[in-house]
Design an enzyme around this catalytic site. Sequence first.
Site, PDB file in Angstrom:
ATOM      1  N   SER A 124     -47.048  17.416  -7.328  1.00 44.72           N
ATOM      2  CA  SER A 124     -46.947  16.053  -7.676  1.00 44.72           C
ATOM      3  C   SER A 124     -47.784  15.250  -8.497  1.00 44.72           C
ATOM      4  CB  SER A 124     -47.670  15.638  -6.031  1.00 44.72           C
ATOM      5  OG  SER A 124     -49.180  16.160  -6.075  1.00 44.72           O
ATOM      6  N   HIS A 183     -30.548 -25.123  10.386  1.00 47.77           N
ATOM      7  CA  HIS A 183     -29.082 -24.633   9.991  1.00 47.77           C
ATOM      8  C   HIS A 183     -28.542 -25.180   8.708  1.00 47.77           C
ATOM      9  CE1 HIS A 183     -29.065 -24.228  14.723  1.00 47.77           C
ATOM     10  NE2 HIS A 183     -29.695 -25.400  14.645  1.00 47.77           N
ATOM     11  N   LYS A 240     -25.886 -22.271 -18.759  1.00 48.08           N
ATOM     12  CA  LYS A 240     -26.647 -21.880 -18.000  1.00 48.08           C
ATOM     13  C   LYS A 240     -28.014 -21.539 -17.854  1.00 48.08           C
ATOM     14  CE  LYS A 240     -24.821 -19.378 -14.803  1.00 48.08           C
ATOM     15  NZ  LYS A 240     -24.549 -19.680 -13.402  1.00 48.08           N
ATOM     16  N   TYR A 277     -52.145  18.182   8.630  1.00 47.69           N
ATOM     17  CA  TYR A 277     -51.314  18.111   7.501  1.00 47.69           C
ATOM     18  C   TYR A 277     -50.237  18.776   7.397  1.00 47.69           C
ATOM     19  CZ  TYR A 277     -50.623  17.659   2.594  1.00 47.69           C
ATOM     20  OH  TYR A 277     -50.082  17.467   1.390  1.00 47.69           O
TER      21      TYR A 277
HETATM   22  N1  ARG Z   1     -50.890  17.067  -3.555  1.00 51.91           N
HETATM   23  C1  ARG Z   1     -50.997  17.119  -1.993  1.00 51.91           C
HETATM   24  C2  ARG Z   1     -50.641  15.524  -1.294  1.00 51.91           C
HETATM   25  O1  ARG Z   1     -50.509  14.933  -2.033  1.00 51.91           O
HETATM   26  C3  ARG Z   1     -52.494  17.406  -1.765  1.00 51.91           C
HETATM   27  C4  ARG Z   1     -52.773  18.311  -0.535  1.00 51.91           C
HETATM   28  C5  ARG Z   1     -52.314  19.548  -0.542  1.00 51.91           C
HETATM   29  N2  ARG Z   1     -52.833  20.356   0.488  1.00 51.91           N
HETATM   30  C6  ARG Z   1     -52.114  21.433   0.539  1.00 51.91           C
HETATM   31  N3  ARG Z   1     -52.944  21.963   1.691  1.00 51.91           N
HETATM   32  N4  ARG Z   1     -51.156  22.062   0.065  1.00 51.91           N
HETATM   33  O2  ARG Z   1     -50.432  15.646  -0.170  1.00 51.91           O
END
Ligand code: ARG
Length: 458
Positions: free
Chosen positions: A22, A156, A283, A317
């Site tokens: 990411s 309207h 324009k 998570y």
């Molecule tokens: N890059 C991950 C996110 O944005 C961070 C958390 C990753 N946690 C994991 N257990 N892979 O969510």
Amino acid sequence: MKLWGGRFKREQSGDFLAFESSISFDFRLARADIEVNRAWAKMLEKIEILTDSELKKILTALDDTQKDLEKGRLKADEALHEDIHSLIEDRLFTYAGSVAKKLPAGRSRNELVSADMRLYMRERIEYILGLIKGAQRSLLEAGTRYSGAVMPAFTHMQKAVPVTLGHLILSYFWKLNRDKKFFRYVLEETNIMPLGGGAAGGTTIAVDTDFLMSELGFSRSFANSIDGTSNRDFILLFLEAACNMQVHFSGICEDMILFSSEYFSYLKLPDEYSTGSSLMPQKKNPDFFELVRGKTGRVSGNLAAIINLLKGLPSGYNRDLQEDKVSLFDTVDEIEGILKLFPAVFSALEFDTDAMLKSVERGSVCAQALAEFLVMRGMPFRKAHEIIGKIVSDNELLYRKMSEIKVADMKVYSELFSADVIPILEPAGALRQLATPSSPSPMMFEQQLRLAYEALEE
Ligand code: ARG
């Protein structure tokens, strides 16, 4: 540097590592990540997991990393860094050596990413609140400037009753005031500390959460580790607030687009914030307003993306949550861009108050007030409605000025008409007769302005 690996026998595929990283979009969390690491290191020293000299080394490494960030020397590599947290940890190892390996004790990236996001969002929301105030101020100034400019209100998209341009502009102010309140609520839900939650069920290390809270300025912490580490309500709420605000802005912009068209001619577009056509030399186009209206689709799309991302996720998570940043950051950038420009654009608008007055004089906008005149002299409202409807239709008043017909002519329709009716036939006079607090009568408007100035400073 990988943050995990002991249990794997084979290397990950390079393509997969690039896919799951990411870092291309979470790099903007770098400053927050350094801040959280700083507080975490101090806390570990406090509970004697780090010695004083280890803490010093780590803090120096964090300072150096921050300098790298500020100087643009913090570079990421998708194949090496899964995310911003890995990149910072990597850099700390480079600067502080093996002592850096002590820092993540008792802490999961699940809570870390949430803490980073909350710090980052807290700052953005505070900034956005300031920008909303600026936009409100520009509306208040314009509302004051045009407090006497009579124009028709529309329902309207047909002329309805006389109002003032100031009154219309203040209606925009109150919309933004609700957005301000919404964002303040989002800020409250954002400023909660997830640290201490571990991956999902806490940690055996006695993390001093009170210390962390005060170091990082969080106002409270989560009571439940599963909720704390995985909850993304603050992101959902932010996107909802942004969407709400965009709905408001797109309506305001739609009014301005219509008003600037030749068919209304209520408004001259400022050159500074308009564009021309590549083919038609005459324009001048209201692109700012059109783009704001168009970006509403994008902002509401980002909200839809997050709702779909969160819907039905199991507790705790899940990696899906990494995707929250793409939609969130895009919305942050878009609404900040809009809010930054809005006051300048709005203040540069030149309204043609004569054109507005001309348009309010025709089209029987005083008809409701005339019916109410008869009611105040004892006639049942439905009967009065019928009579005024007839006057409008017999005299073709939709196309003429109401003030052109004589009281004597009106008496043909009802004996209750008298010379007292004359002020009502002029839109400005009709405004003075208005009796309710939220109406655009000059006296009520003064009161509204006072309330608005109070709300601005609240
Ligand atoms: N890059 C991950 C996110 O944005 C961070 C958390 C990753 N946690 C994991 N257990 N892979 O969510």
